[in-house]
Design an enzyme around this catalytic site. Structure first.
Site, PDB file in Angstrom:
ATOM      1  N   ASP A  63       0.830  -1.208   0.000  1.00 59.40           N
ATOM      2  CA  ASP A  63       0.000   0.000   0.000  1.00 59.40           C
ATOM      3  C   ASP A  63       0.864   1.257   0.000  1.00 59.40           C
ATOM      4  O   ASP A  63       2.082   1.193   0.167  1.00 59.40           O
ATOM      5  CB  ASP A  63      -0.970   0.003   1.196  1.00 59.40           C
ATOM      6  CG  ASP A  63      -0.300  -0.422   2.507  1.00 59.40           C
ATOM      7  OD1 ASP A  63       0.932  -0.268   2.622  1.00 59.40           O
ATOM      8  OD2 ASP A  63      -1.007  -0.894   3.409  1.00 59.40           O
ATOM      9  N   ASN A 132      -7.630  -2.372  14.160  1.00 61.90           N
ATOM     10  CA  ASN A 132      -9.048  -2.570  13.820  1.00 61.90           C
ATOM     11  C   ASN A 132      -9.246  -3.764  12.878  1.00 61.90           C
ATOM     12  O   ASN A 132     -10.324  -3.961  12.342  1.00 61.90           O
ATOM     13  CB  ASN A 132      -9.635  -1.296  13.193  1.00 61.90           C
ATOM     14  CG  ASN A 132      -8.986  -0.946  11.861  1.00 61.90           C
ATOM     15  OD1 ASN A 132      -8.091  -1.649  11.386  1.00 61.90           O
ATOM     16  ND2 ASN A 132      -9.444   0.135  11.249  1.00 61.90           N
ATOM     17  N   HIS A 134      -7.531  -4.315  10.000  1.00 56.13           N
ATOM     18  CA  HIS A 134      -7.264  -4.104   8.577  1.00 56.13           C
ATOM     19  C   HIS A 134      -6.019  -4.877   8.135  1.00 56.13           C
ATOM     20  O   HIS A 134      -5.122  -5.149   8.917  1.00 56.13           O
ATOM     21  CB  HIS A 134      -7.195  -2.617   8.207  1.00 56.13           C
ATOM     22  CG  HIS A 134      -5.989  -1.861   8.663  1.00 56.13           C
ATOM     23  ND1 HIS A 134      -6.077  -0.636   9.292  1.00 56.13           N
ATOM     24  CD2 HIS A 134      -4.662  -2.114   8.579  1.00 56.13           C
ATOM     25  CE1 HIS A 134      -4.870  -0.190   9.554  1.00 56.13           C
ATOM     26  NE2 HIS A 134      -3.985  -1.074   9.146  1.00 56.13           N
ATOM     27  N   GLU A 139      -9.775  -1.587   5.007  1.00 50.81           N
ATOM     28  CA  GLU A 139     -10.392  -1.234   6.278  1.00 50.81           C
ATOM     29  C   GLU A 139     -11.690  -2.017   6.504  1.00 50.81           C
ATOM     30  O   GLU A 139     -12.366  -2.410   5.545  1.00 50.81           O
ATOM     31  CB  GLU A 139     -10.728   0.266   6.291  1.00 50.81           C
ATOM     32  CG  GLU A 139      -9.503   1.185   6.258  1.00 50.81           C
ATOM     33  CD  GLU A 139      -8.879   1.401   7.642  1.00 50.81           C
ATOM     34  OE1 GLU A 139      -8.856   0.469   8.464  1.00 50.81           O
ATOM     35  OE2 GLU A 139      -8.406   2.537   7.880  1.00 50.81           O
TER      36      GLU A 139
HETATM   37  C1  GLP Z   1      -0.534   0.102   8.651  1.00 55.53           C
HETATM   38  C2  GLP Z   1      -0.345  -0.645   7.326  1.00 55.53           C
HETATM   39  C3  GLP Z   1      -0.502  -2.124   7.474  1.00 55.53           C
HETATM   40  C4  GLP Z   1       0.046  -2.534   8.822  1.00 55.53           C
HETATM   41  C5  GLP Z   1      -0.822  -1.987   9.904  1.00 55.53           C
HETATM   42  C6  GLP Z   1      -0.307  -2.243  11.314  1.00 55.53           C
HETATM   43  O1  GLP Z   1      -1.148   1.297   8.586  1.00 55.53           O
HETATM   44  N1  GLP Z   1      -1.055  -0.179   6.189  1.00 55.53           N
HETATM   45  O2  GLP Z   1       0.131  -2.780   6.399  1.00 55.53           O
HETATM   46  O3  GLP Z   1       0.084  -3.942   8.924  1.00 55.53           O
HETATM   47  O4  GLP Z   1      -1.139  -0.643   9.692  1.00 55.53           O
HETATM   48  O5  GLP Z   1       0.764  -1.426  11.621  1.00 55.53           O
HETATM   49  P1  GLP Z   1       1.744  -1.695  12.806  1.00 55.53           P
HETATM   50  O6  GLP Z   1       2.622  -2.829  12.403  1.00 55.53           O
HETATM   51  O7  GLP Z   1       2.505  -0.417  12.973  1.00 55.53           O
HETATM   52  O8  GLP Z   1       0.912  -2.046  13.993  1.00 55.53           O
END
Ligand code: GLP
Length: 240
Positions: A63, A132, A134, A139
């Protein structure tokens, strides 16, 4: 799903890096799907310590934030260069990102889907999970989108991303480009990483709860080859 629980976040990183290293060694032209976020940082650090030939590897990041240029230090491309790409012999032409500044975002999403297909699909996709539920930037909501698309980010997701924007949630873009749930579940193998007590609830729901579009990570249950790597804290609510 093959769930492995190790003691610490460092152990998760070591095991994940080992999996990636094995994939690269077994198949030098492997196609990887790669995430950003805090979770994979230690995995990338562990990977940098390994002697691996990345010259034939191809990567697709999952992404990118809309409106953030590739050269911007807050872009996910910059993140990947900082944490992995600058330290390995991965040819720049083998690295693919969604362009969050494309003038035609829909066309950019179609280009990305075509590029993944032209590469023969993703062999090994690493992902974290949002608080959440995702995956990438898919989302929760009343429906999910199968292919690469523009996603409106939830307030909690923007909050979680505020660190790179001086802690100002309002400065975090409210949209992102993301591979879709079908793109993600089309990967031949998926490696889900989660660390820390804050993820315990969402991990348990994703692994053991019902399939629901309100928790995109729950759809990993339908994939035939998912490995889940958790530290003790993230595994805290998963029934044995
Ligand atoms: C982000 C990304 C995801 C990631 C998630 C969790 O915003 N788009 O690919 O897995 O949120 O992030 P973190 O590893 O910092 O908890």
């Amino acid at each position: 799903m093959n769930v492995r629980i190790v003691d610490t976040a460092e152990d998760v990183a070591a095991a994940a890096a080992e999996r990636v290293a094995h994939a690269v060694t077994a198949r030098p032209g492997v196609v990887l799907g790669l995430p950003t976020g805090r979770t994979p940082v230690a995995t990338y650090a562990a990977l940098r310590q390994k002697t691996l030939d990345w010259s034939r590897v191809r990567t697709f990041n999952l992404d990118e934030l809309v409106g953030v240029a590739a050269a911007d230090p807050r872009s996910y491309r910059s993140f990947m260069h900082e944490h992995l790409f600058d330290a390995v012999n991965l040819p720049p032409a083998h690295v693919q990102f969604l362009d969050g500044t494309a003038s035609d975002l829909a066309a950019e999403c179609r280009r990305y889907e075509a590029a993944i297909a032209a590469a023969g699909g993703i062999d090994l996709l690493l992902c974290g999970v949002g608080l959440n539920g995702h995956l990438a930037f898919n989302e929760p909501g009343p429906s999910l989108v199968a292919r690469t698309h523009v996603e409106s980010l939830h307030a909690a997701t923007r909050e979680a991303n505020a660190g790179a924007f001086g802690g100002r949630v309002s400065a975090v873009p409210d949209r992102a480009l993301t591979i879709g749930m079908g793109t993600l579940l089309g990967a031949r193998r998926i490696l889900l990483l989660a660390t820390g007590a804050a993820k315990a609830g969402v991990v348990a729901a994703a692994l053991r709860g019902p399939l629901t579009t309100e928790l995109p990570a729950s759809w990993l249950q339908v994939h035939p080859a998912v490995d889940v790597l958790l530290d003790r804290e993230a595994a805290g609510a998963v029934a044995p």
